[in-house]
Design a protein around this motif. Structure first.
Motif, short mmCIF file in Angstrom:
data_model
loop_
_atom_site.label_atom_id
_atom_site.label_comp_id
_atom_site.label_asym_id
_atom_site.label_seq_id
_atom_site.Cartn_x
_atom_site.Cartn_y
_atom_site.Cartn_z
N ALA A 283 -22.19 0.51 -46.64
CA ALA A 283 -22.04 -0.03 -47.99
C ALA A 283 -21.36 0.98 -48.91
O ALA A 283 -20.48 0.62 -49.71
CB ALA A 283 -23.39 -0.44 -48.56
N GLU A 284 -21.75 2.24 -48.82
CA GLU A 284 -21.09 3.28 -49.62
C GLU A 284 -19.58 3.29 -49.36
O GLU A 284 -18.77 3.34 -50.30
CB GLU A 284 -21.66 4.66 -49.26
N LYS A 285 -19.20 3.24 -48.07
CA LYS A 285 -17.78 3.29 -47.71
C LYS A 285 -17.04 2.04 -48.20
O LYS A 285 -15.90 2.12 -48.67
CB LYS A 285 -17.63 3.43 -46.20
N TYR A 286 -17.70 0.89 -48.10
CA TYR A 286 -17.07 -0.36 -48.56
C TYR A 286 -16.79 -0.28 -50.06
O TYR A 286 -15.70 -0.67 -50.53
CB TYR A 286 -17.98 -1.54 -48.25
N ALA B 26 -13.93 2.04 -50.88
CA ALA B 26 -12.65 1.41 -50.53
C ALA B 26 -12.28 0.33 -51.54
O ALA B 26 -11.10 0.15 -51.87
CB ALA B 26 -12.75 0.81 -49.12
N ALA B 27 -13.29 -0.40 -52.06
CA ALA B 27 -13.01 -1.43 -53.07
C ALA B 27 -12.49 -0.81 -54.35
O ALA B 27 -11.57 -1.35 -54.99
CB ALA B 27 -14.28 -2.25 -53.33
N PHE B 28 -13.07 0.30 -54.78
CA PHE B 28 -12.54 1.02 -55.94
C PHE B 28 -11.08 1.42 -55.70
O PHE B 28 -10.22 1.23 -56.57
CB PHE B 28 -13.36 2.28 -56.20
N ASP B 29 -10.83 1.99 -54.55
CA ASP B 29 -9.48 2.46 -54.25
C ASP B 29 -8.48 1.30 -54.24
O ASP B 29 -7.38 1.40 -54.80
CB ASP B 29 -9.49 3.17 -52.89
N GLU B 30 -8.89 0.18 -53.65
CA GLU B 30 -8.02 -1.00 -53.58
C GLU B 30 -7.70 -1.52 -54.99
O GLU B 30 -6.59 -2.02 -55.24
CB GLU B 30 -8.69 -2.09 -52.75
N ALA B 31 -8.67 -1.41 -55.89
CA ALA B 31 -8.47 -1.90 -57.27
C ALA B 31 -7.82 -0.86 -58.17
O ALA B 31 -7.69 -1.09 -59.37
CB ALA B 31 -9.82 -2.32 -57.85
N HIS B 32 -7.43 0.30 -57.61
CA HIS B 32 -6.78 1.38 -58.37
C HIS B 32 -7.70 1.95 -59.44
O HIS B 32 -7.26 2.31 -60.54
CB HIS B 32 -5.47 0.89 -58.98
#
Length: 518
Positions: free
Chosen positions: A66-69, A72-78
Motif C-alpha cells: 500500500a505504501e508503494k502504491y 506511485a499514485a503521487f508520482d503519477e499525479a505529479h
C-alpha cells in the motif's frame, strides 16, 4: 478509529477568532477540483481494499504494498515528495515480555519482596526496557494536576528514585464535575502516571493495583497481524523508564517500611523485549506562493486491520481506503491547479499515515516533527468517508451512546468533528460546503465513545494545532471482514473529497485558524 486519550496540550489555549476565507475560488482551481471523479476514487479504493493488500496491516507485506502504491499514485499525479522521498520512515516495536522480569525490594537488608511475573507482579506494556536499582519513595496516586487541585509529588524527592503509586485517581478527583469520564480515566492511566513520574525525575514506577488480572491477558501472545500491538520506538528510547504493576498484598510490607521511615531499595528488571520494525508515512506536497511558509496538512490513514487468527482479510474499504483515495484525489487536484499557475499562499502537505489502527502512531510521529520542518497551521483529517452512518441497535456495545439511525436517513450526511477546539477551521469547512451542499453535522465532539480522539486529528490537537475530522460515521461493517469496495457510496465520496479539497485550499490561502479551549 482508536482508543481514547485526554487533551494535555489543549488546556489553557485561548479562544481567538479568525474569519473563514471566502468560499469563491479561482476558476482554474474550481475546474481542478471538479475533475475529482467517481472513477478516480473507485480505482484507488478498489486497489487498496483488494485481497492483494491483505488488509494493509502494520508489519505485513500488504501494508508495504500500500505504501508503494500511494507513492506511485503521487508520482503519477505529479505531486512532489514532501522530503527527498515520498516515504517517511517511522520505527515502531511490538513490546514482548521476556522470561526474566523481576522486582526485589529490601529495607536494611531485610527482604520485603522478591517477585517474578505472576499474580503479584508484572511489567506493563507501557514500560521501557531499562532496568534500574534505586531507593523507593511513595507518591500517593502519582499525579500532578493543578486543575484537579492535586500534587502527589509535593514534598517528595523523586529524583533518581523508583516511585510507588496507587492505581486510578483519588475520590476527590472522581467527584470533580469539571472532568469527563474519559478525562478521569486518562488521568488515572499508566501513561499519565508515567509521564508525571518522569517529569519529577523518577527512574522507575511501580503501580499498586487492587485487581491485578492475568499477566497473560496483559501480555497476550500475538497470533495474527490484526492482534499485534505496536508503539513508537522514538518515544520509548526517549523515555525507557521501567514501569510495573504490583498487588496491594505484595506492596503492604513495602508501604509499612516507608511509613516507618525506613530506607527501601528496589531492583526492577522489566525484561521488555524490543524488536524494531519499520513502517512509513507517505507524504506529498504542493508548494504555495510563499515558499518556506507555513503548511496545511491534509491526511488520512492508509493502514487497516490486516488478517485475523482465522485467516480472514479485513479489507477496510471505508476504513480507510475511502479517506486515502480522497487524499490522493485532492493532491492530484492541487497539482492540476498548480500546473495552471494557481497555488494557495501556503504549502499543502498530503499525508497518508501508517499505524493509525495501532494508536495513531504515524500521525503522532509527524505532528511532533513535521516534514518539511515548518509550522503546521491546520490539519484536515479524512477517516471513513465512504458510507452512510447506520446504527441499527443502540444497545449494541459498538454503538453505545449513539442514537439509532438508518443508512437511508444519512445519504447526504457527513459529520465534522473538532468544532469544539477548532471553530475557525470548522467554519472554513462549512464555507467550503456552499457549492457542495452536503448536510454537515457538528454533533460528535463529546460523544460517549470519544470519536474525536480515535483518529489522526487527535495528535495534532494534542500538539496545539487546529484540526478537524470528516467522517460519514459508524456502520455494521466497521472493523469486520465485510468492509468491502462494493459497499462504498462513490458518488458521496466524490462530493466529500471535493468539499475537503475546497476547505484545504481555503485554509491554505486565508487567515490562520486558531485553537480554543474546551
Amino acid at each position: 478509529m482508536l482508543p481514547r486519550l485526554v487533551p494535555a496540550a489543549l488546556i489553557g489555549l485561548l479562544a481567538l477568532g479568525a474569519a473563514p476565507s471566502a468560499a469563491r475560488l479561482p476558476a482554474a482551481v474550481d475546474s481542478a477540483i471538479q475533475q475529482i471523479t467517481v472513477a478516480e476514487l473507485h480505482r484507488h479504493v478498489e486497489m487498496l481494499a483488494s485481497d492483494a493488500m491483505s488488509g494493509r496491516g502494520v508489519g505485513h507485506a500488504g501494508n508495504r504494498l500500500a505504501e508503494k502504491y500511494i507513492a506511485a499514485a503521487f508520482d503519477e499525479a505529479h505531486v512532489p515528495p514532501a522530503s527527498p522521498d515520498y516515504l517517511q520512515p517511522v520505527e515502531v516495536y511490538q513490546p514482548r515480555l521476556g522470561a526474566n522480569a523481576r522486582l526485589t525490594m529490601t529495607a536494611r537488608d531485610t527482604a520485603l519482596a522478591d517477585l517474578r511475573v505472576g499474580a503479584d507482579f508484572y511489567p506493563v506494556p507501557e514500560s521501557g526496557d531499562q532496568a534500574v536499582d534505586a531507593r523507593v519513595v511513595f507518591a500517593g496516586h502519582g499525579l500532578t494536576a493543578p486543575d484537579a487541585r492535586i500534587d502527589d509529588y509535593a514534598g517528595v524527592d523523586a529524583r533518581g528514585a523508583i516511585v510507588m503509586v496507587l492505581d486510578d485517581v483519588p475520590d476527590s478527583v472522581k467527584r470533580l464535575p469539571s472532568l469527563s469520564n474519559d478525562e478521569r480515566a486518562a488521568m488515572g492511566s499508566v501513561e499519565r502516571k508515567s509521564a508525571d513520574a518522569r517529569t519529577h525525575g523518577a527512574a522507575g514506577l511501580v503501580v499498586v493495583r487492587p485487581y491485578m488480572g492475568d499477566p497473560h491477558a496483559i501480555w497476550p501472545e500475538t497470533t495474527s497481524v490484526r492482534s499485534a500491538s505496536y508503539r513508537l520506538l522514538r518515544a520509548m528510547r526517549a523515555a525507557p523508564m521501567p514501569v510495573a504493576a504490583i498487588s496491594e498484598h505484595a506492596a503492604a510490607a513495602v508501604r509499612q517500611a516507608l511509613d516507618a521511615h525506613k530506607t527501601v531499595r528496589a531492583s526492577l528488571a522489566p525484561d521488555v523485549i524490543v524488536t524494531p520494525i519499520l513502517m512509513n508515512n507517505v507524504l506529498g506536497i504542493v508548494e504555495g506562493r510563499q515558499p518556506g511558509a507555513e503548511t496545511v496538512v491534509v491526511g488520512a490513514h492508509l493502514d487497516h486491520d490486516g488478517i485475523d487468527e482465522a485467516g480472514r482479510i479485513y479489507n477496510g474499504a471505508d476504513d480507510n481506503a475511502s479517506g486515502t483515495a480522497a487524499v490522493l484525489a485532492i493532491a492530484a487536484a492541487f497539482a492540476r491547479a498548480s500546473a495552471q499557475g494557481q497555488r494557495p499562499a501556503r504549502a499543502v502537505v498530503f499525508a497518508l499515515w501508517n499505524g493509525e489502527e495501532k494508536g495513531s502512531l504515524g500521525a503522532e510521529y509527524y505532528a511532533a516533527a513535521p516534514v518539511p520542518a515548518r509550522h503546521v497551521i491546520a490539519n484536515l483529517n479524512l477517516d471513513m468517508i465512504g458510507r452512510e452512518e447506520e446504527i441499527p441497535d443502540s444497545s449494541d456495545p459498538r454503538y453505545q451512546g449513539f442514537a439509532r439511525t438508518s443508512a437511508g436517513q444519512n445519504t447526504n450526511v457527513v459529520h465534522l468533528l473538532g468544532y469544539t477546539f477548532s471553530p475557525d477551521l470548522a467554519a472554513i469547512v462549512e464555507g467550503a460546503n456552499d457549492t457542495i451542499r452536503l448536510t454537515i453535522k457538528e454533533d460528535y465532539d463529546r460523544d460517549s465513545q470519544g470519536l474525536l480522539k480515535r483518529s489522526d486529528n487527535w495528535p495534532f490537537l494534542e500538539h496545539g494545532i487546529p484540526a478537524v475530522f470528516l467522517t460519514t460515521g459508524l456502520h455494521p461493517d466497521y472493523h469486520t471482514p465485510d468492509d468491502d469496495t462494493e459497499r462504498i457510496d462513490f458518488a458521496k465520496l466524490e462530493r466529500i473529497a471535493q468539499l475537503a479539497c475546497r476547505a484545504a485550499w481555503m485554509a491554505a490561502d486565508g487567515g490562520a485558524p486558531r485553537l480554543k479551549s474546551k
